[in-house]
Design a protein around this motif. Structure first.
Motif, PDB file in Angstrom:
ATOM      1  N   GLU A   1       3.357  -2.698  35.092  1.00 58.31           N
ATOM      2  CA  GLU A   1       2.518  -1.955  34.882  1.00 58.31           C
ATOM      3  C   GLU A   1       2.474  -1.466  33.298  1.00 58.31           C
ATOM      4  OE1 GLU A   1       1.921   2.912  36.551  1.00 58.31           O
ATOM      5  OE2 GLU A   1       2.942   1.246  37.660  1.00 58.31           O
ATOM      6  N   VAL A   2       1.369  -1.294  32.700  1.00 63.22           N
ATOM      7  CA  VAL A   2       1.073  -0.854  31.204  1.00 63.22           C
ATOM      8  C   VAL A   2       0.575   0.446  31.412  1.00 63.22           C
ATOM      9  CG1 VAL A   2       0.200  -1.545  28.980  1.00 63.22           C
ATOM     10  CG2 VAL A   2       0.709  -3.237  30.446  1.00 63.22           C
ATOM     11  N   CYS A   3       1.623   1.233  31.155  1.00 68.46           N
ATOM     12  CA  CYS A   3       1.042   2.717  31.023  1.00 68.46           C
ATOM     13  C   CYS A   3       0.650   3.283  29.749  1.00 68.46           C
ATOM     14  CB  CYS A   3       2.408   3.651  31.495  1.00 68.46           C
ATOM     15  SG  CYS A   3       2.630   3.558  33.228  1.00 68.46           S
ATOM     16  N   ASP A   4      -0.643   3.135  29.394  1.00 70.70           N
ATOM     17  CA  ASP A   4      -1.050   3.420  28.046  1.00 70.70           C
ATOM     18  C   ASP A   4      -2.488   3.775  28.367  1.00 70.70           C
ATOM     19  OD1 ASP A   4      -2.109   3.283  25.602  1.00 70.70           O
ATOM     20  OD2 ASP A   4      -1.063   1.541  24.912  1.00 70.70           O
ATOM     21  N   ALA A   5      -2.855   4.912  28.321  1.00 72.13           N
ATOM     22  CA  ALA A   5      -4.201   5.600  28.601  1.00 72.13           C
ATOM     23  C   ALA A   5      -5.105   5.310  27.549  1.00 72.13           C
ATOM     24  CB  ALA A   5      -3.884   7.218  28.520  1.00 72.13           C
ATOM     25  N   ARG A   6      -4.859   4.278  26.470  1.00 76.08           N
ATOM     26  CA  ARG A   6      -5.574   4.169  25.339  1.00 76.08           C
ATOM     27  C   ARG A   6      -6.379   2.532  26.014  1.00 76.08           C
ATOM     28  NH1 ARG A   6      -1.829   3.152  20.581  1.00 76.08           N
ATOM     29  NH2 ARG A   6      -0.767   2.027  22.465  1.00 76.08           N
ATOM     30  N   VAL A   7      -5.808   1.837  26.888  1.00 70.31           N
ATOM     31  CA  VAL A   7      -6.406   0.957  27.409  1.00 70.31           C
ATOM     32  C   VAL A   7      -7.659   1.169  28.532  1.00 70.31           C
ATOM     33  CG1 VAL A   7      -6.059  -1.315  28.785  1.00 70.31           C
ATOM     34  CG2 VAL A   7      -4.188  -0.495  26.875  1.00 70.31           C
ATOM     35  N   ALA A   8      -7.243   2.083  29.394  1.00 70.92           N
ATOM     36  CA  ALA A   8      -8.407   2.571  30.225  1.00 70.92           C
ATOM     37  C   ALA A   8      -9.501   3.200  29.388  1.00 70.92           C
ATOM     38  CB  ALA A   8      -7.672   3.373  31.205  1.00 70.92           C
ATOM     39  N   GLU A   9      -9.150   4.082  28.510  1.00 70.66           N
ATOM     40  CA  GLU A   9     -10.085   4.721  27.868  1.00 70.66           C
ATOM     41  C   GLU A   9     -11.187   3.556  26.843  1.00 70.66           C
ATOM     42  OE1 GLU A   9      -7.708   7.474  25.393  1.00 70.66           O
ATOM     43  OE2 GLU A   9      -7.123   8.671  27.270  1.00 70.66           O
ATOM     44  N   LEU A  10     -10.470   2.836  26.120  1.00 69.06           N
ATOM     45  CA  LEU A  10     -11.348   1.803  25.591  1.00 69.06           C
ATOM     46  C   LEU A  10     -12.196   1.058  26.622  1.00 69.06           C
ATOM     47  CD1 LEU A  10     -11.812   0.110  22.861  1.00 69.06           C
ATOM     48  CD2 LEU A  10     -10.022  -1.285  23.442  1.00 69.06           C
ATOM     49  N   ILE A  11     -11.945   0.519  27.747  1.00 73.42           N
ATOM     50  CA  ILE A  11     -12.795   0.131  28.561  1.00 73.42           C
ATOM     51  C   ILE A  11     -13.774   1.003  29.085  1.00 73.42           C
ATOM     52  CG2 ILE A  11     -13.027  -1.108  30.932  1.00 73.42           C
ATOM     53  CD1 ILE A  11      -9.809  -2.039  30.355  1.00 73.42           C
ATOM     54  N   GLU A  12     -13.476   2.108  29.253  1.00 74.49           N
ATOM     55  CA  GLU A  12     -14.643   2.959  29.675  1.00 74.49           C
ATOM     56  C   GLU A  12     -15.440   3.404  28.651  1.00 74.49           C
ATOM     57  OE1 GLU A  12     -14.638   7.502  31.834  1.00 74.49           O
ATOM     58  OE2 GLU A  12     -13.226   6.102  32.576  1.00 74.49           O
ATOM     59  N   ALA A  13     -14.994   3.674  27.601  1.00 71.22           N
ATOM     60  CA  ALA A  13     -15.932   3.839  26.451  1.00 71.22           C
ATOM     61  C   ALA A  13     -16.760   2.669  26.274  1.00 71.22           C
ATOM     62  CB  ALA A  13     -14.834   4.086  25.100  1.00 71.22           C
ATOM     63  N   GLN A  14     -16.210   1.332  26.303  1.00 68.24           N
ATOM     64  CA  GLN A  14     -16.914   0.219  26.076  1.00 68.24           C
ATOM     65  C   GLN A  14     -18.050   0.186  27.136  1.00 68.24           C
ATOM     66  OE1 GLN A  14     -17.315  -2.436  23.663  1.00 68.24           O
ATOM     67  NE2 GLN A  14     -16.422  -0.780  22.713  1.00 68.24           N
ATOM     68  N   ALA A  15     -17.698   0.609  28.432  1.00 69.42           N
ATOM     69  CA  ALA A  15     -18.596   0.437  29.522  1.00 69.42           C
ATOM     70  C   ALA A  15     -19.751   1.405  29.284  1.00 69.42           C
ATOM     71  CB  ALA A  15     -17.916   0.816  31.012  1.00 69.42           C
ATOM     72  N   ARG A  16     -19.443   2.760  28.868  1.00 75.08           N
ATOM     73  CA  ARG A  16     -20.515   3.677  28.660  1.00 75.08           C
ATOM     74  C   ARG A  16     -21.378   3.505  27.488  1.00 75.08           C
ATOM     75  NH1 ARG A  16     -16.065   7.284  29.235  1.00 75.08           N
ATOM     76  NH2 ARG A  16     -16.128   7.691  26.967  1.00 75.08           N
ATOM     77  N   SER A  17     -20.865   2.804  26.498  1.00 80.08           N
ATOM     78  CA  SER A  17     -21.625   2.305  25.327  1.00 80.08           C
ATOM     79  C   SER A  17     -22.978   1.188  25.801  1.00 80.08           C
ATOM     80  CB  SER A  17     -20.967   1.711  24.142  1.00 80.08           C
ATOM     81  OG  SER A  17     -20.611   0.396  24.499  1.00 80.08           O
ATOM     82  N   PHE A  18     -22.628   0.624  26.941  1.00 79.63           N
ATOM     83  CA  PHE A  18     -23.509  -0.386  27.641  1.00 79.63           C
ATOM     84  C   PHE A  18     -24.547   0.480  28.578  1.00 79.63           C
ATOM     85  CE2 PHE A  18     -20.335  -3.267  26.416  1.00 79.63           C
ATOM     86  CZ  PHE A  18     -21.092  -4.161  25.327  1.00 79.63           C
ATOM     87  N   GLY A  19     -24.370   1.845  28.608  1.00 81.58           N
ATOM     88  CA  GLY A  19     -25.175   2.647  29.914  1.00 81.58           C
ATOM     89  C   GLY A  19     -24.425   2.369  31.099  1.00 81.58           C
ATOM     90  N   PHE A  20     -23.215   1.675  31.265  1.00 84.41           N
ATOM     91  CA  PHE A  20     -22.562   1.346  32.545  1.00 84.41           C
ATOM     92  C   PHE A  20     -21.588   2.690  32.931  1.00 84.41           C
ATOM     93  CE2 PHE A  20     -19.222  -0.518  35.255  1.00 84.41           C
ATOM     94  CZ  PHE A  20     -20.243  -1.144  36.335  1.00 84.41           C
ATOM     95  N   ARG A  21     -21.918   3.017  33.960  1.00 82.85           N
ATOM     96  CA  ARG A  21     -21.128   4.220  34.542  1.00 82.85           C
ATOM     97  C   ARG A  21     -19.960   3.652  35.382  1.00 82.85           C
ATOM     98  NH1 ARG A  21     -22.800   9.046  38.621  1.00 82.85           N
ATOM     99  NH2 ARG A  21     -20.857  10.027  38.504  1.00 82.85           N
ATOM    100  N   PRO A  22     -18.593   3.664  34.829  1.00 80.16           N
ATOM    101  CA  PRO A  22     -17.398   2.915  35.562  1.00 80.16           C
ATOM    102  C   PRO A  22     -17.061   3.976  36.727  1.00 80.16           C
ATOM    103  CG  PRO A  22     -16.793   3.746  33.360  1.00 80.16           C
ATOM    104  CD  PRO A  22     -18.299   3.811  33.536  1.00 80.16           C
ATOM    105  N   GLN A  23     -16.782   3.261  37.920  1.00 75.11           N
ATOM    106  CA  GLN A  23     -16.157   4.013  38.989  1.00 75.11           C
ATOM    107  C   GLN A  23     -14.539   3.757  39.227  1.00 75.11           C
ATOM    108  OE1 GLN A  23     -18.888   3.251  42.077  1.00 75.11           O
ATOM    109  NE2 GLN A  23     -20.258   4.897  41.371  1.00 75.11           N
ATOM    110  N   ALA A  24     -14.234   2.674  38.882  1.00 73.59           N
ATOM    111  CA  ALA A  24     -13.079   1.974  39.076  1.00 73.59           C
ATOM    112  C   ALA A  24     -12.470   1.004  37.958  1.00 73.59           C
ATOM    113  CB  ALA A  24     -12.690   1.521  40.458  1.00 73.59           C
ATOM    114  N   GLN A  25     -11.597   0.799  37.587  1.00 68.83           N
ATOM    115  CA  GLN A  25     -10.872  -0.283  36.752  1.00 68.83           C
ATOM    116  C   GLN A  25      -9.942  -1.074  37.490  1.00 68.83           C
ATOM    117  OE1 GLN A  25      -9.751   0.849  32.712  1.00 68.83           O
ATOM    118  NE2 GLN A  25     -11.116   2.484  32.853  1.00 68.83           N
TER     119      GLN A  25
END
Length: 165
Positions: free
Chosen positions: A127-151
């Motif tokens: 398990e990679v416990c690094d909030a930056r990874v999840a935050e980066l994916i979520e930010a990229q998704a939002r920049s495309f107008g995508f609303r993430p619900q799960a990763q």
């Protein structure tokens, strides 16, 4: 795209092998979290949790079912899946989708989404416990107008032990 995972094993980027050193302490932490949240950790849910924790590596639902049948004789697939669904919903375990297996969560008291490093040789999972990874994916998704619900991010390769062999 994430260029690299953190090389330091600090609070912002810890790697956790999914061999729980003390399954009893893990189960106690889940019991405490359940009590604090007003959840009912039934004997069956607890037993499934104990089996996942004791496995020390990703474990499949039917392997859990076989272990329950050895103990109780009459366990059925829906029983195991209901227990797993509860444990997943509460964030006490994680499901590794690519290998259809379950692992205990090293932070059962806090909701989080984490990437996993999965060894294709020995099936270990970290398990990679690094909030930056999840935050980066979520930010990229939002920049495309995508609303993430799960990763679900699972990186396959060879662990350091298998690379040495």
């Amino acid at each position: 795209m994430v260029a690299a995972f953190p090389s330091e094993h600090d609070v912002s980027g810890k790697l956790h092998s999914h061999h729980v050193e003390d399954p009893g302490s893990f189960v106690a932490a889940v019991e405490q979290a359940s009590e604090e949240r007003g959840l009912r950790l039934t004997p069956l849910r607890k037993e499934v949790l104990e089996l996942v924790a004791a496995a020390g590596r990703p474990v499949k639902a039917y392997d859990l079912l076989d272990q329950l049948r050895e103990r109780h004789g009459n366990a059925a697939p829906p029983t195991v899946y209901r227990a797993l669904d509860f444990l997943l919903e509460q964030g006490f375990i994680h499901k590794l989708e690519s290998i259809n297996a379950y692992v205990s969560c090293h932070h059962p008291a806090e909701a989080h989404q984490v990437p996993f490093l999965i060894c294709d040789n020995c099936a270990s999972a970290q398990e990679v416990c690094d909030a930056r990874v999840a935050e980066l994916i979520e930010a990229q998704a939002r920049s495309f107008g995508f609303r993430p619900q799960a990763q679900t991010l699972e990186v396959h390769g060879l662990c350091k032990h298998c690379r040495k062999g």
